[in-house]
Design a protein around this motif. Structure first.
Motif, mmCIF file in Angstrom:
data_model
loop_
_atom_site.group_PDB
_atom_site.id
_atom_site.type_symbol
_atom_site.label_atom_id
_atom_site.label_comp_id
_atom_site.label_asym_id
_atom_site.label_seq_id
_atom_site.Cartn_x
_atom_site.Cartn_y
_atom_site.Cartn_z
ATOM 1 N N VAL A 71 3.577 13.629 -9.745
ATOM 2 C CA VAL A 71 4.614 14.667 -9.811
ATOM 3 C C VAL A 71 5.174 14.751 -11.229
ATOM 4 O O VAL A 71 5.404 15.844 -11.754
ATOM 5 N N ILE A 72 5.362 13.607 -11.867
ATOM 6 C CA ILE A 72 5.870 13.595 -13.239
ATOM 7 C C ILE A 72 4.891 14.292 -14.171
ATOM 8 O O ILE A 72 5.292 15.104 -15.013
ATOM 9 N N ALA B 289 0.838 -1.200 0.000
ATOM 10 C CA ALA B 289 0.000 0.000 0.000
ATOM 11 C C ALA B 289 0.877 1.256 0.000
ATOM 12 O O ALA B 289 0.619 2.209 -0.742
ATOM 13 N N ILE B 290 1.904 1.229 0.832
ATOM 14 C CA ILE B 290 2.814 2.376 0.896
ATOM 15 C C ILE B 290 3.551 2.527 -0.431
ATOM 16 O O ILE B 290 3.686 3.632 -0.959
ATOM 17 N N LEU B 291 4.018 1.410 -0.990
ATOM 18 C CA LEU B 291 4.693 1.435 -2.279
ATOM 19 C C LEU B 291 3.752 1.968 -3.367
ATOM 20 O O LEU B 291 4.164 2.776 -4.213
ATOM 21 N N GLY B 292 2.490 1.548 -3.338
ATOM 22 C CA GLY B 292 1.491 2.017 -4.309
ATOM 23 C C GLY B 292 1.269 3.519 -4.203
ATOM 24 O O GLY B 292 1.178 4.219 -5.213
ATOM 25 N N VAL C 6 3.408 5.739 -2.993
ATOM 26 C CA VAL C 6 4.626 6.401 -3.458
ATOM 27 C C VAL C 6 4.677 6.411 -4.990
ATOM 28 O O VAL C 6 5.014 7.431 -5.604
ATOM 29 N N VAL C 7 4.323 5.295 -5.621
ATOM 30 C CA VAL C 7 4.337 5.214 -7.078
ATOM 31 C C VAL C 7 3.307 6.177 -7.673
ATOM 32 O O VAL C 7 3.599 6.907 -8.626
ATOM 33 N N VAL C 8 2.096 6.208 -7.110
ATOM 34 C CA VAL C 8 1.055 7.112 -7.597
ATOM 35 C C VAL C 8 1.505 8.569 -7.415
ATOM 36 O O VAL C 8 1.326 9.404 -8.310
#
Length: 185
Positions: free
Chosen positions: A16-17, A4-7, A9-11
Motif C-alpha cells: 500500500v505504501i 504468518a498473519i503478521l507477515g 499484514v506487513v507485506v
C-alpha cells in the motif's frame, strides 16, 4: 500462525505504501504538467499586447478586432482549471487568428519586421503550448488509469486521489475544428 498473519499484514502495508507513493508521484507529474501549460500561456499572453500594439499602428480602424483580442486575452488569463482554460484559450486562438489575418489586408503591416518577429514568436509559443498540453493529457491519463486500477481503486479515493480533467477544447470547439473551412474565391 500469528507470524504468518503478521507477515501478510506487513507485506500488504508495504505494498500500500508503494502504491500510495506511486500515486503521489503521478499526481505531482500532473501538477507539474499543468504548471508547464501555465508557463506557455503566460508567454502567449505576454506576446499578444505587443502584437496588438504593432497592428494598431497600421490598422487603427480595426478597433473591433483589436478589442476582441484584448477581451479574449483577459478572459483567458482569468480562466481556472483545464476545462475553463481550454475554452478561453480556444476563443483567444480565434481572436489572434483574426488579428494575424489583418497582415494580409495591410501589406505594410505584413512587411513590418516587428510584426513578422511577433508572428514567429507566437508560432513558437503555440508549438510549445501544444506539446505541453499533450504532456499534461498524457500525465492525466496515466494518473487516472493508476487510481482506477486494482488494487489502488480500493483505497485511492479514501486517500484523496480523484480523477483529473483532461485539457480538452470541448464539444462545441471540437465541432468547429472538425468542420472543413469554406474557401471563397
Amino acid at each position: 500462525m500469528g507470524w504468518a498473519i503478521l507477515g501478510i499484514v506487513v507485506v500488504a502495508a508495504i505494498y500500500v505504501i508503494f502504491v500510495y507513493n506511486g500515486l503521489v508521484g503521478l499526481r505531482q507529474r500532473v501538477n507539474q504538467a499543468f504548471a508547464d501549460i501555465d508557463v506557455q500561456l503566460k508567454q502567449r499572453h505576454d506576446l499578444i499586447p505587443n502584437l496588438v500594439e504593432t497592428v494598431k499602428g497600421y490598422a487603427a480602424h480595426e478597433k473591433s478586432t483589436l478589442d476582441a483580442v484584448i477581451a479574449a486575452r483577459n478572459a483567458a488569463q482569468g480562466a481556472h482549471g483545464p476545462t475553463a482554460q481550454a475554452a478561453a484559450e480556444q476563443q483567444l486562438s480565434g481572436a489572434v487568428g483574426r488579428l494575424l489575418a489583418l497582415g494580409e489586408a495591410y501589406p505594410d503591416l505584413k512587411a513590418s519586421a516587428n510584426f513578422q518577429q511577433l508572428q514567429v514568436d507566437l508560432g513558437n509559443v503555440e508549438d510549445k503550448l501544444a506539446a505541453a498540453r499533450r504532456f499534461f493529457n498524457n500525465a492525466v491519463s496515466e494518473f487516472n488509469a493508476s487510481i482506477q486500477a486494482f488494487p489502488a481503486v480500493l483505497f485511492a479515493p479514501a486517500m484523496g486521489f480523484t480523477s483529473r480533467e483532461f485539457f480538452d477544447v470541448g464539444p462545441e470547439a471540437r465541432a468547429q475544428i472538425e468542420q472543413a473551412p469554406t474557401v471563397k474565391f
